[in-house]
Design a protein around this motif. Structure first.
Motif, PDB file in Angstrom:
ATOM      1  N   GLU A  61     -33.967  28.754   9.867  1.00 41.36           N
ATOM      2  CA  GLU A  61     -33.176  28.013   8.888  1.00 41.36           C
ATOM      3  C   GLU A  61     -31.763  28.577   8.777  1.00 41.36           C
ATOM      4  O   GLU A  61     -30.794  27.823   8.681  1.00 41.36           O
ATOM      5  CB  GLU A  61     -33.883  28.043   7.527  1.00 41.36           C
ATOM      6  N   ILE A  62     -31.636  29.897   8.815  1.00 44.63           N
ATOM      7  CA  ILE A  62     -30.309  30.502   8.726  1.00 44.63           C
ATOM      8  C   ILE A  62     -29.494  30.222   9.981  1.00 44.63           C
ATOM      9  O   ILE A  62     -28.266  30.067   9.921  1.00 44.63           O
ATOM     10  CB  ILE A  62     -30.426  32.020   8.481  1.00 44.63           C
ATOM     11  N   SER A  63     -30.155  30.124  11.137  1.00 40.73           N
ATOM     12  CA  SER A  63     -29.437  29.919  12.403  1.00 40.73           C
ATOM     13  C   SER A  63     -28.592  28.658  12.396  1.00 40.73           C
ATOM     14  O   SER A  63     -27.622  28.557  13.161  1.00 40.73           O
ATOM     15  CB  SER A  63     -30.434  29.871  13.563  1.00 40.73           C
ATOM     16  N   ILE A  64     -28.932  27.713  11.538  1.00 33.31           N
ATOM     17  CA  ILE A  64     -28.178  26.465  11.472  1.00 33.31           C
ATOM     18  C   ILE A  64     -26.733  26.712  11.079  1.00 33.31           C
ATOM     19  O   ILE A  64     -25.830  25.975  11.479  1.00 33.31           O
ATOM     20  CB  ILE A  64     -28.857  25.481  10.490  1.00 33.31           C
ATOM     21  N   VAL A  65     -26.467  27.762  10.284  1.00 33.63           N
ATOM     22  CA  VAL A  65     -25.098  28.027   9.814  1.00 33.63           C
ATOM     23  C   VAL A  65     -24.382  29.069  10.675  1.00 33.63           C
ATOM     24  O   VAL A  65     -23.287  29.510  10.334  1.00 33.63           O
ATOM     25  CB  VAL A  65     -25.102  28.478   8.338  1.00 33.63           C
TER      26      VAL A  65
END
Length: 210
Positions: free
Chosen positions: A156-160
């Motif tokens: 989920e964090i990799s999206i940003v």
């Protein structure tokens, strides 16, 4: 009377200005008053009162004594790596959240504009440690209750994260060494963006989450 002769007079006009009143549910409440100002200075006077009211209204915003700069950085200072310090607080129940003392540093974030929503809504901390190593050797580190939670949070964090640094990255997950991390559910409180890493410890922006 003016100072150049009896025929010159100082004229006044009425304006309505905001005045800070009270705090209600941690939000400032304002009232209005009508005052007399010198004619021709209405806009300047209104702006002054608006700024003063806004400054006084800041007393309603709770301030946490939590450092916004990460304890350590994932890459040397010369790299000027843009990072977000993502602060979470423990879920205390009854719609209460603890102080933002649990921090994840996210390198190479795509964060030109202030976030309106956090990249993750919540997660459960624990002794499983996930490390995403980007192609410049900067790292995203999370401590979660198990391997599945580590995978979810990192995905989920990799999206940003800037995709240019995700290319060729790799993930390691294992048991955390050292002092054990208590299992607890945490929720996002706020985030601080540092566009030049540790070169400037004043964040470019701070985003608060409900």
């Amino acid at each position: 009377k003016g100072d150049k002769g009896d025929n010159e007079v100082m004229e006044f006009s009425s304006i309505t200005v905001p005045i800070f009143d009270i705090c209600r549910e941690q939000k400032p409440q304002f009232k209005t008053e009508t005052i007399q100002v010198i004619k021709g200075t209405e806009n300047e006077a209104l702006l002054n009162f608006q700024q003063i009211a806004a400054i006084k209204g800041q007393v309603c915003t709770p301030i946490e004594a939590i450092a916004g700069v990460p304890d350590w950085w994932q890459i040397r200072i010369e790299g000027k790596v843009p990072q977000v310090s993502f602060h979470c607080g423990e879920d205390l129940g009854n719609n209460k959240v603890g102080k933002g003392m649990f921090v994840i540093t996210i390198p190479h974030t795509i964060a030109i504009l202030r976030w309106t929503t956090p990249p993750i809504q919540n997660y459960t901390k624990g002794n499983s440690e996930g490390i995403l190593i980007l192609n410049d050797n900067s790292k995203l580190i999370v401590n979660c209750i198990d391997e599945n939670e580590c995978n979810r949070v990192i995905n989920e964090i990799s999206i940003v994260i800037d995709p240019n640094f995700l290319s060729g990255s790799f993930l390691k997950i294992g048991n955390r060494r050292g002092i054990p991390v208590l299992n607890r559910k945490v929720l996002p409180r706020y985030a601080k963006y540092f566009s030049t890493g540790l070169r400037n410890v004043n964040p470019d922006w701070t985003a608060y989450f409900n």
